[in-house]
Structures are given as structure tokens and as C-alpha cells.
Write an enzyme that holds these catalytic residues in place. Structure first.
Site, PDB file in Angstrom:
ATOM      1  N   ALA A   1      20.247  22.808 -15.340  1.00 54.78           N
ATOM      2  CA  ALA A   1      20.222  23.885 -16.304  1.00 54.78           C
ATOM      3  C   ALA A   1      18.597  24.374 -15.601  1.00 54.78           C
ATOM      4  O   ALA A   1      18.493  25.721 -15.996  1.00 54.78           O
ATOM      5  CB  ALA A   1      20.089  23.539 -17.465  1.00 54.78           C
TER       6      ALA A   1
ATOM      7  N   PRO B   1      17.993  17.601 -15.329  1.00 55.92           N
ATOM      8  CA  PRO B   1      18.338  17.206 -16.809  1.00 55.92           C
ATOM      9  C   PRO B   1      19.926  17.070 -16.810  1.00 55.92           C
ATOM     10  O   PRO B   1      20.820  17.601 -16.412  1.00 55.92           O
ATOM     11  CB  PRO B   1      18.080  18.283 -17.628  1.00 55.92           C
ATOM     12  CG  PRO B   1      17.915  19.464 -16.758  1.00 55.92           C
ATOM     13  CD  PRO B   1      17.450  18.899 -15.473  1.00 55.92           C
TER      14      PRO B   1
END
Length: 137
Positions: free
Chosen positions: A74, A9
Site C-alpha cells: 500500500a 505492509p
């Protein structure tokens, strides 16, 4: 040799997002330079902001590529599923982070991927992908 780079992401925002941390180059621009430098290596690339798509790509890649360079971003610190997917496949995976995640927030110090990876490279900017690729040669 076939290498798959998987980015997680927000890495689609490289070159725009936090340039002090992540630099000014888009990943696509960097990838062109990487392919030019490693002409004898077939480098494929996949990016997704969706955890399940990253798991699917890891499972798909088994026995289709010789190595995987994974920057789960993340999700590195939150996804047991991605860690389990790396553990479940036989294809070697090198975990890469552009920034030195151990010098950042405490929650970034844990990786669910690292215990199952061939190695971990962090803090060298985009050059980390080149270092990871070199580890497969």
C-alpha cells in the site's frame, strides 16, 4: 550476484490474508523455492510494516546488492518518501505487485516508485518475484 527482496505492509500475512487475491503460500515458503531455483544468486529478504524501516533498508542496500525487488504494498500509492529513496539510490529496483493493482481501486493506480524503477511487474502472483529476479540476470 546479490539480490534483496523488500516487502512492505501486510505481506507478512501472505497465505492467510485474502487467499483469492494473494494465494495460499507464505512468502517464506515461496522464498525457499526461489532460492532453490536460483542457487547462484544470493537472495536476502526483508519485510516491514513500517515505512521508515523500508526507506532505511533501501538506503542501506545501495552498493551492497546488485538489485532490489520491492513490493512496497500500500505504501506504493502513498509514500513519497519511499519513491524518493528509490530515486536517491543507484541500485536498480524492480517494483513488484502480486495482484494487478490497475484492476483494483482507483487509488492503487498511482505509484510513487514506478517513475524511478528499472521496471514494474504486476498481476502474476508470487511468480512476479521470479520474473523480477530474472531481469537482473
Amino acid at each position: 550476484m546479490k539480490i534483496l527482496i523488500i516487502n512492505g505492509p501486510n505481506l507478512n500475512l501472505l497465505g492467510k490474508r485474502e487467499p483469492d487475491t494473494y494465494g495460499n503460500s507464505s512468502f517464506e515458503d515461496y522464498l525457499s523455492k526461489l532460492r532453490e531455483k536460483f542457487k547462484d544468486v544470493e537472495i536476502s529478504y526483508f519485510q516491514s510494516n513500517i515505512e521508515g524501516e523500508l526507506v532505511d533498508k533501501l538506503q542501506w542496500a545501495e552498493r551492497k546488492v546488485d538489485g532490489i525487488i520491492l513490493n512496497a504494498a500500500a505504501y506504493t500509492h502513498t509514500s513519497i518518501g519511499i519513491g524518493d529513496a528509490v530515486k536517491a539510490i543507484n541500485t536498480p529496483v524492480v517494483e513488484v505487485h502480486i495482484s494487478n493493482v490497475t484492476a483494483r481501486e482507483e487509488f492503487r493506480h498511482n505509484s510513487f516508485i514506478a517513475p524511478h524503477a528499472k521496471g514494474v511487474i504486476l498481476g502474476f502472483g508470487l511468480k512476479g518475484y521470479e520474473l523480477a529476479l530474472s531481469s537482473f540476470l
